[in-house]
Design an enzyme around this catalytic site. Sequence first.
Site, PDB file in Angstrom:
ATOM      1  N   GLY A 114       1.197  -8.554   5.575  1.00  0.00           N
ATOM      2  CA  GLY A 114       1.847  -9.729   5.003  1.00  0.00           C
ATOM      3  C   GLY A 114       3.281  -9.506   4.591  1.00  0.00           C
ATOM      4  O   GLY A 114       3.839 -10.304   3.822  1.00  0.00           O
TER       5      GLY A 114
ATOM      6  N   GLU B  74      -1.376  -9.455  -1.678  1.00  0.00           N
ATOM      7  CA  GLU B  74      -2.337  -9.340  -0.575  1.00  0.00           C
ATOM      8  C   GLU B  74      -3.331  -8.229  -0.870  1.00  0.00           C
ATOM      9  O   GLU B  74      -4.534  -8.390  -0.708  1.00  0.00           O
ATOM     10  CB  GLU B  74      -1.588  -9.040   0.729  1.00  0.00           C
TER      11      GLU B  74
ATOM     12  N   ILE C  62       0.837  -1.194   0.000  1.00  0.00           N
ATOM     13  CA  ILE C  62       0.000   0.000   0.000  1.00  0.00           C
ATOM     14  C   ILE C  62       0.877   1.252   0.000  1.00  0.00           C
ATOM     15  O   ILE C  62       1.993   1.246   0.484  1.00  0.00           O
ATOM     16  CB  ILE C  62      -0.942  -0.004   1.232  1.00  0.00           C
ATOM     17  N   GLY C  63       0.353   2.329  -0.578  1.00  0.00           N
ATOM     18  CA  GLY C  63       1.072   3.596  -0.535  1.00  0.00           C
ATOM     19  C   GLY C  63       1.274   4.202  -1.909  1.00  0.00           C
ATOM     20  O   GLY C  63       0.905   3.635  -2.936  1.00  0.00           O
TER      21      GLY C  63
END
Length: 334
Positions: free
Chosen positions: A175, A77, A53-54
């Site tokens: 994860g 994930e 994410i990001g």
Amino acid sequence: GECIHVSEVDYIVEGKHEPFTTGKPYVPSEIDRKIAQNLLPYICDGATLQLGIGSMPNALGELIAETDRKDLGMHTELCSDAYLHLYKAGKLTNKKKTIDRGKGVFGVAIGSSELYEWLDDNHGVAAYPLEYVNRPDVIAQIDNMVSINSCVSVDLYGQVSSESFGARQISGTGGQLDFLIGASSARGGKAFICMSSTYKDKSGQLFSRVLPQFNGDIITSPRSQVYFLATEYGVINMEGRSTWERAEGLISIAHPDFRDELIKEAEKRKKICFWEEKNAEMLCMFQKCCTFAPSKQKDDNRSLILGYGVMVTQQILVLFFLVRVRVAQQKKVF
């Protein structure tokens, strides 16, 4: 499979529901783009990507979409808009995946409404339970698996914190460790941890994300499982490196304004912890130098006696070396 036949369903309740919550759009910064540019040479045709994410993963997705990379796969994930960028550019085909060929695999999706529309009733993607998606032995089966995650900070020992600022928890484990283990075990696989070299607090003061040593921070990934680390200043591979070599590598990708101070901190620790590791390496080399092959003349008593004599001498020399090391440690001059 990823589908459930209607005959297997006990009840269906229809009704109105609110639209899915869209994720906060991540606008890549110039630093994000520099990090993504540093990672690009490590991604080959046919690679399968796991993007965390990001804003940096989104920057990487946009950057790859502009290159000539082809036949990329998805096993992740979190499915974000980065994969949508790759799909729209014709880069995401999943044709070369070792397992789940032809399907992009994910656990959860967070992104724009356009991402949700793309995923809906799309037979080219499959949402599987995280116990499958994140299982290291599953990930390890995927050739050329490339895992890319981010972190909050790293210390000179190579430990990674991705979920806290000091003792203040700001995120979950996720994860990251699963994919570090799985991707690094895959044939041709690589596992990256990425971060900007600095951050600013509310007052605008600049701080380094490369720290001398953690003090209360939650360790998300142990140094024994951290391989590639990337900032806007480059990429280093810490696999098989000694503690001192790891520190040197991390300082080389830290922000230039903090490198001198980090060198001083590393020198302090070299006299304490790093020093012990160096002596262990020297002792190992010394033992190898003192090892003699046993005599093959089993019926020659003189050779047997000589062999025992060499073994005793070796032990005495090793003991002498250890005593010398301990004395030198107390004097801190070795």
